[in-house]
Design an enzyme around this catalytic site. Structure first.
Site, short mmCIF file in Angstrom:
data_model
loop_
_atom_site.label_atom_id
_atom_site.label_comp_id
_atom_site.label_asym_id
_atom_site.label_seq_id
_atom_site.Cartn_x
_atom_site.Cartn_y
_atom_site.Cartn_z
N GLN A 62 -5.56 5.59 -2.24
CA GLN A 62 -4.98 4.28 -2.55
C GLN A 62 -5.21 3.99 -4.02
O GLN A 62 -6.20 4.40 -4.60
CB GLN A 62 -5.65 3.19 -1.70
CG GLN A 62 -5.06 1.79 -1.90
CD GLN A 62 -5.61 0.82 -0.87
OE1 GLN A 62 -5.51 1.06 0.33
NE2 GLN A 62 -6.19 -0.27 -1.33
N GLY A 85 -9.32 -5.35 3.13
CA GLY A 85 -10.00 -5.57 4.40
C GLY A 85 -9.46 -6.72 5.22
O GLY A 85 -10.01 -7.02 6.29
N THR A 144 -7.29 -1.24 9.57
CA THR A 144 -7.20 0.20 9.34
C THR A 144 -7.86 0.89 10.53
O THR A 144 -8.95 0.50 10.96
CB THR A 144 -7.91 0.60 8.04
OG1 THR A 144 -7.17 0.10 6.93
CG2 THR A 144 -8.03 2.11 7.92
N ARG A 152 -4.58 0.39 -6.52
CA ARG A 152 -4.04 -0.97 -6.63
C ARG A 152 -4.72 -1.66 -7.81
O ARG A 152 -5.79 -1.24 -8.26
CB ARG A 152 -4.29 -1.75 -5.35
CG ARG A 152 -5.76 -1.93 -5.01
CD ARG A 152 -5.94 -2.49 -3.62
NE ARG A 152 -7.35 -2.56 -3.23
CZ ARG A 152 -7.76 -2.66 -1.98
NH1 ARG A 152 -6.88 -2.70 -1.00
NH2 ARG A 152 -9.05 -2.71 -1.69
N HIS A 209 -16.35 -35.46 -22.20
CA HIS A 209 -15.76 -36.68 -21.67
C HIS A 209 -16.35 -37.11 -20.34
O HIS A 209 -16.73 -38.27 -20.17
CB HIS A 209 -14.25 -36.49 -21.52
CG HIS A 209 -13.58 -36.05 -22.77
ND1 HIS A 209 -13.36 -36.90 -23.83
CD2 HIS A 209 -13.09 -34.85 -23.16
CE1 HIS A 209 -12.75 -36.24 -24.79
NE2 HIS A 209 -12.58 -35.00 -24.42
N LYS A 217 0.83 -1.21 0.00
CA LYS A 217 0.00 0.00 0.00
C LYS A 217 0.86 1.26 0.00
O LYS A 217 0.61 2.21 -0.77
CB LYS A 217 -0.92 -0.02 1.21
CG LYS A 217 -2.04 1.01 1.17
CD LYS A 217 -3.02 0.76 2.31
CE LYS A 217 -3.72 -0.58 2.11
NZ LYS A 217 -4.43 -1.04 3.30
N ARG A 241 -2.93 2.71 8.70
CA ARG A 241 -3.36 1.64 7.80
C ARG A 241 -2.24 0.63 7.60
O ARG A 241 -1.07 0.97 7.53
CB ARG A 241 -3.76 2.24 6.44
CG ARG A 241 -4.76 3.37 6.56
CD ARG A 241 -4.87 4.15 5.28
NE ARG A 241 -5.58 3.42 4.25
CZ ARG A 241 -5.55 3.75 2.96
NH1 ARG A 241 -4.83 4.78 2.55
NH2 ARG A 241 -6.23 3.06 2.09
N GLN A 271 -1.24 8.68 7.89
CA GLN A 271 -1.52 9.83 7.03
C GLN A 271 -2.49 10.79 7.70
O GLN A 271 -3.36 10.37 8.48
CB GLN A 271 -2.15 9.37 5.70
CG GLN A 271 -1.19 8.71 4.73
CD GLN A 271 -1.93 8.26 3.48
OE1 GLN A 271 -2.64 7.26 3.49
NE2 GLN A 271 -1.77 9.02 2.40
#
Length: 823
Positions: A261, A85, A89, A263, A781, A20, A70, A136
């Site tokens: 964020q 999750g 956080t 990602r 099959h 992160k 976090r 932050q």
């Protein structure tokens, strides 16, 4: 170093700051607006004690006040695992002591049960995972949420999806309350909810900017060498295939947009490759017809594409085969738009691809984007010649089925016993492999008997319409003789009977250990040597040249032997079950023939003829594929010899790594010493990631849309799962959910629940009481073998391996196509 400002984090420092924080640092380098903050590094975590003085000093430099704390683990925000999750956080933390406590809570969350289970599910080893923590400054958010640069539900590229809620946005990421949902396609962003059109426009532009910028930072690695591209839709631009982005954001009270964020979206199935053909295009997955949903190795994919194209060409069909996520997809767009073939596709899908593909095609026939565009094509001379050969071949097999069977078995003996030699040098080996890179079409000795068997079985439903039910017709297809896969399974049962004196050893020793002893010649001969000489070319996913055969690793055979040794009720012996299924089939065929003559004369006489020929020819359907395994065996052996030479020269870590290259790359290594190890590493990572994928779309549009997501959702029912009946009968038993047959234990009477099945899975049928799969077709099959054992089977049950618990009692009804859960 224990504490770093986010602005001080350099590229490539995931090991120090976690996923992160590394992502936030990249956003800062790109000039994006990110809240100020710092990172408590993994070095501090390794020390086991929060560096109080450094953390408190950094907090003071930040100005104190409320902060967000976090997690940022080294295994987090990965390309194939978001860990969303899974670790803690803490928001709105104020004061030094509270901050220290929040850092400790984040550290502890690395080892919670949910995080541990998540790592195991995604193949992430626990050892070596470390935790960093981000601190932050809190954004005083007016509205916040999540932005996806592609639709995470449908897979559609070229649109952005936004979920938003007033305040901090925790309602969005926690799923705690209703949110405003927007789908943005660039054609004018809608109003309403907590976001204005101007903010929606800004979010879309931000997502596109980040997608392009972050894609440029990390070259995509796919099965093909070089960057993997996927087509942009609706706007005529190409989109780099990843990473599409999952972005958390917030607008503060002044209307300023902050990024919290970014990602990769980890759930997207890869999009189709770009094409110059007019769009949109539709691609249907071919692998599940062969009982294979796992990805093919890169070398296997190149072989499969040429083999499949050759098989289709033998029947006068031209279909472009493409690699999407390591799976075989065919471009059926032109056939959908051709007035002469579009309606026939529905019937083709129903017979050969199964009900899921059939529903997709029915849906697309009503889509105006796939409306007819061309006049019906005239059949050319080549097509007429193919049709004439087919007619002659099929009529010959129908007239003399016993001669057709003799030709098939004679060809199989020739392929098995024909001596094969290898050239002496690596260069000559490579020349031979390249020369055989596009195997020819199956011989006439195999093609037309096999096609005849398929044709007569496919003709039964229309001939017996109004006379016989689907379940009665499926009964006729049970206990079918002359099937090489059934013969293989019954041969294994005979081996198990001979192995009875060694029962304790075989049941008490892990299959892998038994396999090592077998290959070393340390086990007594109870018939397995002969079995492997005849059937050692087989395996699960056997159409991939990159996959080990049973002759190389017989562990799955020992697992199946152990299952056979657990059969103690003589009535459940596989040969008796097969015999009972054959008796029911013969009796039903006679009954239906008489019924048809009475009710549908003169068509009834034709129906009777086809019922007899079905019993005499349909079992040959497995012979064509089985014959092709001998060529794959020889190709694999030669490639491994080349790989061994490259390994000896230090160009490959192991001989088997050659399966993650293409032939031109192998030649470059052989002739010039080019080092392919970085390419192998990247492709192996993609391959192993795809091995973990549980679901594969049956059809994709060229913008990545999973077509099944566009279909109306079925009515929910907590107890009843609906699929398609593929083998008649009704059975209740314990579900045994199996994702890999290599070491599966299926007790007598267990109901096998699997993503799909190919011949390499069928030894498990020797003890199974029923079968449930997520994909397949009636004539594929697995269902074919299930019918021949008299095992009730329901196929194409969506998410069966997820919705059915291992050990849960279930009822499989092959007549209604339902699976009932005992809740």
């Amino acid at each position: 170093m224990n504490v770093l400002q986010l602005t001080e984090i350099g590229a490539g420092r995931r090991d120090l700051v976690g996923g992160k924080a590394a992502g936030l640092a990249e956003l800062i380098r790109l000039g994006e607006r990110v809240p100020d903050g710092f990172c408590v590094t993994t070095e501090a975590y390794a020390s086991g004690e929060v560096p109080r003085a450094e953390v408190l000093a950094a907090y003071e430099r930040l100005g104190g006040g409320p902060v967000a704390v976090r997690s940022s683990a080294t295994a987090e925000d990965l390309p194939d695992a978001s860990f969303a999750g899974q670790q803690d956080t803490c928001l709105g933390i104020t004061g030094g002591e509270a901050l220290i406590g929040a850092v400790e809570a984040c550290w502890a969350s690395l080892h919670t049960e949910r995080a541990t289970v998540y790592r195991e599910a995604h193949g992430v080893p626990h050892e070596g995972v470390r935790m960093a923590v981000i601190v932050q400054r809190m954004v005083d958010a007016e509205v916040a949420g999540v932005l996806f640069t592609a639709d995470p539900l449908t897979g559609t590229r070229g649109v952005c999806v936004v979920d938003a809620a007033p305040g901090l946005g925790t309602a969005v990421v926690d799923g705690a309350a209703a949110v405003d949902h927007y789908v943005l396609d660039g054609r004018g962003e809608g109003a309403g909810g907590c976001l204005t059109p101007a903010r929606l426009k800004e979010l879309r532009a931000t997502g596109e900017r980040l997608r392009v910028a972050l894609a440029a930072q990390e070259p995509a690695h796919g099965h093909e060498h070089g960057p993997v591209q996927s087509p942009g839709q609706g706007h005529g631009q190409d989109r780099r295939d990843g990473p599409e982005q999952d972005i958390e954001w917030a607008y503060d009270r002044d209307g300023t947009l902050w990024l919290l964020q970014a990602r990769p979206i980890t759930t997207l199935f890869p999009a189709p490759p770009p094409t110059d053909k007019p769009g949109p295009r539709v691609y249907v997955e071919f692998g599940h017809v062969q009982g294979m949903l796992r990805p093919a190795t890169p070398m296997g994919m190149s072989t499969l594409k040429s083999m499949l194209a050759g098989m289709l060409a033998a029947f006068g069909l031209t279909v472009e085969i493409v690699d999407i996520g390591g799976r075989l997809y065919g471009d059926l767009t032109d056939a959908l738009r051709d007035p002469s073939t579009r309606r026939r596709l529905v019937r083709l899908m129903a017979v050969d691809f199964g009900p899921r593909a059939q529903k997709v095609v029915e849906h697309l026939l009503e889509d105006p984007r796939f409306a007819p565009r061309e006049a019906p094509r005239q059949r050319g001379a080549a097509a007429l010649r193919t049709g004439l050969r087919a007619s002659v071949g099929i009529l010959g097999a129908l007239a003399r089925p016993e001669r057709a069977r003799e030709r098939v078995y004679g060809e199989l003996r020739r392929l098995r016993e024909e001596p094969v030699t290898d050239p002496a040098t690596t260069a000559e080996l490579l020349d031979l492999v390249e020369r055989d890179a596009e195997p020819g079409s199956p011989t006439g000795a195999l093609v037309w008997p096999v096609v005849s068997g398929l044709a007569v079985a496919a003709a039964l439903p229309p001939l017996l319409g109004g006379v016989a039910s689907e379940d009665e017709i499926r009964t006729v297809l049970g206990g079918m003789p002359y099937n090489v896969t059934i013969e293989m399974d019954l041969a294994l049962w005979e081996v198990a009977r001979r192995a009875e004196p060694y029962r304790t050893m075989l049941l008490g020793t892990p299959p892998a250990e038994l396999a090592r002893a077998q290959l070393a010649g340390e086990l007594p001969d109870f018939g397995l040597d002969g079995f492997l000489r005849k059937y050692g070319v087989r395996s699960a996913a056997e159409i991939d040249v990159g996959v080990e055969r049973w002759a190389e690793d017989p562990a799955p055979v020992f697992a199946a032997l152990a299952n056979c040794l657990r059969v103690t009720d003589p009535r459940q012996a596989p040969d008796r079950r097969f015999g009972r299924a054959a008796e029911r089939a013969e009796a039903m065929a006679a009954e239906l023939a008489g019924r048809a003559r009475r009710e549908r004369f003169p068509r009834g006489r034709l129906a009777g003829f086809f019922l007899r020929r079905t019993r005499e020819l349909s079992g040959l359907r497995e012979a064509g594929k089985f014959a092709g395994l001998y060529a794959l065996r020889d190709r694999r052996r030669r490639l491994l010899l080349i790989g061994a030479e490259l390994h000896a020269r230090g160009l490959l870590a192991a001989a088997g790594d050659v399966m993650f290259l293409h032939l031109d790359e192998v030649r470059a290594s052989v002739e010039t010493g080019a080092d392919p190890r970085a390419v192998v590493t990247a492709r192996r990572a993609v391959y192993e990631r795809e091995l973990r994928r549980r679901t594969v779309p049956v059809a994709l549009l060229s913008d990545g849309t999973d077509v099944e997501t566009l279909l109306p959702a079925p009515a929910p029912d907590d107890r009843t799962l609906t699929g398609m009946g593929a083998a008649s009968g009704r059975v209740t038993g314990r579900a045994r959910v199996v994702l890999d047959p290599a070491d599966a234990t299926v007790e007598p009477g267990d109901i096998l629940v699997a993503p799909t099945t190919d011949p390499g899975w069928t030894p498990l049928f020797l003890t199974a009481g029923g079968l449930v799969t997520e994909t397949g077709a009636v004539m594929a099959h697995g269902p074919t073998v299930a019918r021949e054992y008299g095992i009730p089977a329901v196929i194409c049950v969506p998410a069966a391996t997820a919705r059915i618990r291992d050990g849960q009692r279930i009822t499989v009804d092959g007549a209604t196509g339902t699976v009932t859960l005992d809740v």
